[in-house]
Design a protein around this motif. Sequence first.
Motif, PDB file in Angstrom:
ATOM      1  N   ASN A 140       0.820  -1.210   0.000  1.00 50.28           N
ATOM      2  CA  ASN A 140       0.000   0.000   0.000  1.00 50.28           C
ATOM      3  C   ASN A 140       0.852   1.257   0.000  1.00 50.28           C
ATOM      4  N   GLN A 141       1.927   1.263   0.786  1.00 48.63           N
ATOM      5  CA  GLN A 141       2.829   2.419   0.814  1.00 48.63           C
ATOM      6  C   GLN A 141       3.492   2.627  -0.549  1.00 48.63           C
ATOM      7  N   LEU A 142       3.958   1.549  -1.140  1.00 44.38           N
ATOM      8  CA  LEU A 142       4.623   1.646  -2.440  1.00 44.38           C
ATOM      9  C   LEU A 142       3.650   2.069  -3.533  1.00 44.38           C
ATOM     10  N   THR A 143       2.435   1.553  -3.477  1.00 46.19           N
ATOM     11  CA  THR A 143       1.415   1.945  -4.458  1.00 46.19           C
ATOM     12  C   THR A 143       1.144   3.439  -4.383  1.00 46.19           C
ATOM     13  N   GLU A 144       0.988   3.953  -3.175  1.00 45.44           N
ATOM     14  CA  GLU A 144       0.750   5.393  -3.016  1.00 45.44           C
ATOM     15  C   GLU A 144       1.933   6.204  -3.535  1.00 45.44           C
ATOM     16  N   ALA A 145       3.155   5.749  -3.265  1.00 41.08           N
ATOM     17  CA  ALA A 145       4.344   6.464  -3.727  1.00 41.08           C
ATOM     18  C   ALA A 145       4.450   6.423  -5.255  1.00 41.08           C
ATOM     19  N   ILE A 146       4.145   5.278  -5.855  1.00 38.67           N
ATOM     20  CA  ILE A 146       4.193   5.163  -7.320  1.00 38.67           C
ATOM     21  C   ILE A 146       3.113   6.025  -7.952  1.00 38.67           C
ATOM     22  N   ASP A 147       1.902   6.005  -7.399  1.00 35.58           N
ATOM     23  CA  ASP A 147       0.825   6.861  -7.912  1.00 35.58           C
ATOM     24  C   ASP A 147       1.238   8.337  -7.861  1.00 35.58           C
ATOM     25  N   GLU A 148       1.870   8.725  -6.769  1.00 36.60           N
ATOM     26  CA  GLU A 148       2.329  10.114  -6.617  1.00 36.60           C
ATOM     27  C   GLU A 148       3.430  10.433  -7.636  1.00 36.60           C
ATOM     28  N   LYS A 151       1.836  11.145 -10.894  1.00 35.26           N
ATOM     29  CA  LYS A 151       1.230  12.489 -10.881  1.00 35.26           C
ATOM     30  C   LYS A 151       2.288  13.578 -11.058  1.00 35.26           C
ATOM     31  N   ASN A 152       3.448  13.377 -10.411  1.00 33.18           N
ATOM     32  CA  ASN A 152       4.532  14.367 -10.482  1.00 33.18           C
ATOM     33  C   ASN A 152       5.396  14.223 -11.736  1.00 33.18           C
ATOM     34  N   LYS A 153       5.072  13.238 -12.563  1.00 35.40           N
ATOM     35  CA  LYS A 153       5.800  12.962 -13.803  1.00 35.40           C
ATOM     36  C   LYS A 153       7.251  12.533 -13.563  1.00 35.40           C
ATOM     37  N   ASP A 154       7.506  11.972 -12.374  1.00 36.28           N
ATOM     38  CA  ASP A 154       8.802  11.349 -12.121  1.00 36.28           C
ATOM     39  C   ASP A 154       8.858   9.994 -12.823  1.00 36.28           C
ATOM     40  N   ILE A 155       7.702   9.368 -12.965  1.00 35.17           N
ATOM     41  CA  ILE A 155       7.538   8.168 -13.781  1.00 35.17           C
ATOM     42  C   ILE A 155       6.591   8.565 -14.901  1.00 35.17           C
ATOM     43  N   VAL A 156       6.959   8.265 -16.137  1.00 26.79           N
ATOM     44  CA  VAL A 156       6.129   8.649 -17.287  1.00 26.79           C
ATOM     45  C   VAL A 156       5.807   7.418 -18.129  1.00 26.79           C
ATOM     46  N   TRP A 157       4.719   7.525 -18.855  1.00 28.09           N
ATOM     47  CA  TRP A 157       4.263   6.456 -19.753  1.00 28.09           C
ATOM     48  C   TRP A 157       4.873   6.638 -21.127  1.00 28.09           C
ATOM     49  N   ASN A 158       5.036   5.535 -21.846  1.00 26.87           N
ATOM     50  CA  ASN A 158       5.338   5.658 -23.267  1.00 26.87           C
ATOM     51  C   ASN A 158       4.031   6.028 -23.970  1.00 26.87           C
ATOM     52  N   ASP A 159       4.054   6.167 -25.277  1.00 26.35           N
ATOM     53  CA  ASP A 159       2.889   6.678 -26.010  1.00 26.35           C
ATOM     54  C   ASP A 159       1.623   5.844 -25.838  1.00 26.35           C
ATOM     55  N   ASP A 160       1.745   4.518 -25.774  1.00 30.68           N
ATOM     56  CA  ASP A 160       0.538   3.692 -25.671  1.00 30.68           C
ATOM     57  C   ASP A 160       0.357   3.054 -24.284  1.00 30.68           C
ATOM     58  N   CYS A 161       1.033   3.608 -23.273  1.00 28.02           N
ATOM     59  CA  CYS A 161       0.912   3.169 -21.871  1.00 28.02           C
ATOM     60  C   CYS A 161       1.243   1.687 -21.681  1.00 28.02           C
ATOM     61  N   THR A 162       2.190   1.173 -22.462  1.00 26.96           N
ATOM     62  CA  THR A 162       2.592  -0.221 -22.326  1.00 26.96           C
ATOM     63  C   THR A 162       3.929  -0.375 -21.609  1.00 26.96           C
ATOM     64  N   CYS A 166      11.644   6.214 -16.222  1.00 28.29           N
ATOM     65  CA  CYS A 166      12.050   7.163 -15.189  1.00 28.29           C
ATOM     66  C   CYS A 166      13.566   7.238 -15.207  1.00 28.29           C
ATOM     67  N   ASP A 167      14.101   8.277 -14.640  1.00 28.77           N
ATOM     68  CA  ASP A 167      15.542   8.444 -14.561  1.00 28.77           C
ATOM     69  C   ASP A 167      16.145   7.242 -13.841  1.00 28.77           C
ATOM     70  N   LYS A 168      17.275   6.737 -14.311  1.00 29.18           N
ATOM     71  CA  LYS A 168      17.870   5.536 -13.710  1.00 29.18           C
ATOM     72  C   LYS A 168      18.271   5.767 -12.253  1.00 29.18           C
ATOM     73  N   ASN A 169      18.468   7.001 -11.845  1.00 24.54           N
ATOM     74  CA  ASN A 169      18.811   7.318 -10.458  1.00 24.54           C
ATOM     75  C   ASN A 169      17.605   7.751  -9.616  1.00 24.54           C
ATOM     76  N   PHE A 170      16.409   7.661 -10.212  1.00 26.74           N
ATOM     77  CA  PHE A 170      15.205   8.067  -9.503  1.00 26.74           C
ATOM     78  C   PHE A 170      15.007   7.230  -8.247  1.00 26.74           C
TER      79      PHE A 170
END
Length: 174
Positions: A140-148, A151-162, A166-170
């Motif tokens: 649950n903690q990790l899910t909330e952190a990933i969702d956040e 939202k903050n665009k620290d993790i981004v989707w490719n064009d078709d969300c497949t 993220c930065d390798k040092n993220f």
Amino acid sequence: MNNFAHIKPLFKYNKVAYYSVILNDNKETLYEQFVKKHELINKNKLYHIQKWLQVIGKKYGAQQRFFRNEAYTADTSALPPVGKDREPYYIENGKKKSNTLRLYCLRASEGVVFLFSGDNKTANNAQDCPNVKPHFLLANQLTEAIDEAFKNKDIVWNDDCTLIDCDKNFKLYY
């Protein structure tokens, strides 16, 4: 918040890419630790979950109907799917049984799933089971952190969300 995780790609099938996280300065992902622990003591139950990962990844995609909702948040879920009559079946002593081994995860999209960890569930509610409760709470903690992070665009989707990127040092703080 001194705890952090790095995201690591695990494996990809034609319909789903699976990811996990490495906590703090560990060498293995949560999923790799889960497999290592259960490949000896719960071999058949683990194999059943891994078979589901293949079936979902190759044939169906990460559709909501294959994931158990056992969480505080709507996004954290678990495998295997509910019920003993879904193929691939879990067989114990020659009979179809419900698999009590739980693997907590985040179904981020139909094409991306984060695999965390889990254990044998011995109570109706994850919060009441001494085996799975710590894995459940961490998921649950990790899910909330990933969702956040999405939202903050620290993790981004490719064009078709497949796939994700993220930065390798993220560092994902949870």
